[in-house]
Motif scaffolding. Structure first.
Motif: not given
Ligand code: SF4
Ligand code: SF4
Length: 474
Positions: A287, A317-318, A242, A304, A307-308, A270-276
């Motif tokens: 992360r 991002l990752i 990450y 990720c 999401i991006m 990172c929008i802290d969506c927790l999908q990763c």
């Protein structure tokens, strides 16, 4: 010493609750460019894994690990107990190669090549998605009472898992006893071979246990290779990582809000969506940094990236990156440690290649019978008794085999067989023989003699032995 706050996650395993119970992981179904590539690699490797015990090269099974009879074939190349040194060097090369790969690219082997991951993620998990649906549906089904739907879905899954475990157990057995023999046993009926049927049932139970229940715990707790990561990885190793500099920004990660200028506010990407986290099959949060539990499966990279894309930020991002790459923007380069491993690997491969070229297809051993001295016969003839053993490593019978004394004038007589015999393919011929030499031809009480093994007129192997004579004739 107290664990620093940002390292507290290392004190526990994400798949075990504080009470010590199993925290079941329901990973989201992955999708994306890496997952598509992994699927292709997996199909190729599954085909290779399933076909290898039934493929042949020059009559030899392509891959075989017959531990009981101590016979091993690697890429169609047979190794006998007499070739044990070659087998050991091959294994060392395998270990150095994987070590080098790990130092350079982390646990990439686990994510892309390891049979555990391939069967778990590409076979069993996909069947689970097909029967029970994606993460949320699986969680709902788990909470649901045992109604008709749950019994049907769980029952079907159990049955399919059992059938696949049984098939894998058969292939595993084919590696151990040989593909031909397995097919023979199947044709003759399994109950005619109870000694094989019982291990088959045990293997099936083990595979079912591993893939239906133990799952990611193999990689997290049991696998010794996974435990080695701590010593093999360094800040230059490329792993799934990450980009915390980009992800956290100067103001930390923050939830996504439409029309917000994140850069101006100092928010990270990172929008802290927790999908990763939801997609991770080992239940970790990448992360937090590199963790031993990460099998480098790339599912979080793909997730990720989606999401991006959705929020119009650059992908990656990752991504595959080293700690140094993220921290100091340094590109990948070979370190001294990697160069050292490459040098060792090159030397070992050179040694193995040389040994393979020098290896004989026939192995001959002639040894004096233990406890026997010599016999002094009429006409000043000295007689010694020996045992011989010929190993035919080829896939064809060797006919018209004769043993001849090459170093001295004398006679060589085989006991209980004529000196013109056949060594069966991949078989052994052994027995006893007498060698008689006139005393005048001996130079002492210990004489080195040379024996030739001929197939027809062709010399195929030589060996030496000690011939005893009277001390006074030195
Ligand atoms: S998927 Fe990407 S954006 Fe979402 S929490 Fe993970 S790192 Fe952050
Ligand atoms: S952290 Fe990412 S790469 Fe590592 S196991 Fe989880 S999903 Fe796979």
């Amino acid at each position: 010493m107290e664990t620093p706050e940002n390292e507290i996650f290392r004190d526990s395993i994400s798949t075990i609750t504080e009470e010590g119970k199993r925290a079941w992981v329901y990973p989201k179904k992955p999708s994306g460019r890496y997952y598509d590539k992994r699927k292709l690699v997996s199909y190729g490797l599954l085909a290779f894994l399933l076909a290898s015990p039934f493929l042949k090269i020059g009559g030899n099974q392509f891959l075989m690990f017959n531990v009981l009879e101590r016979r091993f074939n690697i890429f169609g190349f047979p190794f006998w107990p007499q070739d044990f040194h070659l087998f050991v060097i091959s294994m060392i090369i395998g270990v150095v190669f994987i070590t080098l790969f790990t130092v350079a690219f982390g646990r990439i082997f686990c994510g892309w090549i390891c049979p555990q991951t391939i069967f778990m993620e590409m076979v069993f998990r996909r069947i689970e998605y097909w029967i029970e649906g994606d993460r949320n549906k699986q969680r709902k089904l788990a909470r649901q009472k045992w109604d008709a739907e749950k019994i049907r879905k769980k029952g079907l899954k159990l049955l399919i898992f059992l059938i696949i475990s049984f098939l894998i157990a058969n292939v595993f057995l084919a590696y151990l006893i040989g593909g031909d023999r397995l097919l023979e046993y199947i044709a003759e009926g399994p109950f005619s071979h109870m000694g094989t049927l019982i291990p088959l049932v045990i293997f099936t139970a083990v595979f079912y246990f591993v893939f239906a229940w133990f799952r990611e715990q193999v990689c997290v707790i049991a696998c010794p290779y996974g435990r080695l990561q701590g010593v093999l990885l360094d800040t230059k190793s490329v792993v799934v990582a990450y980009d915390y500099k980009r992800g956290e920004g100067t103001n930390g990660r923050k939830k996504f809000r439409k029309n917000e200028d994140r850069q101006a506010l100092g928010h990270g990407d990172c929008i802290d969506c927790l999908q990763c986290v939801h997609v991770c099959p080992t239940g970790i949060d990448i992360r937090n940094g590199t963790q031993l539990e990460c099998v480098n499966c790339t599912a979080c990279i793909d997730e990720c990236d989606h999401i991006m894309e959705n929020i119009n930020l650059p992908k990656g991002l990752i991504r595959y990156a080293s700690e140094e790459n993220i921290k100091n923007n340094v590109k990948f380069r070979l370190t001294a440690r990697m160069k050292g491993y490459i040098a060792v690997l090159t030397i070992l491969i050179g040694i193995l290649t040389g040994m393979l070229f020098l290896r004989n297809e026939v192995e001959a051993n002639v040894l004096r019978l233990p406890g026997q001295l010599y016999e002094h016969k009429e006409d000043n003839i000295i007689s010694n008794v020996f045992t011989y053993k010929l190993v035919n490593k080829t896939t064809g019978d060797i006919e018209d085999v004769t043993l001849k004394l090459m170093s001295h004038k004398g006679t060589l007589k085989l006991v209980a067989t004529s000196n013109d015999f056949t060594v069966p393919k991949q078989g052994i011929a052994e027995g006893t023989l007498f060698i008689e030499i006139n005393n005048s031809a001996l130079t002492g009480d210990r004489n080195k003699i040379k024996i030739g093994v001929f197939a027809g007129d062709k010399l195929i192997e030589t060996c030496t032995a000690n011939f005893l004579g009277p001390r006074s004739y030195k």
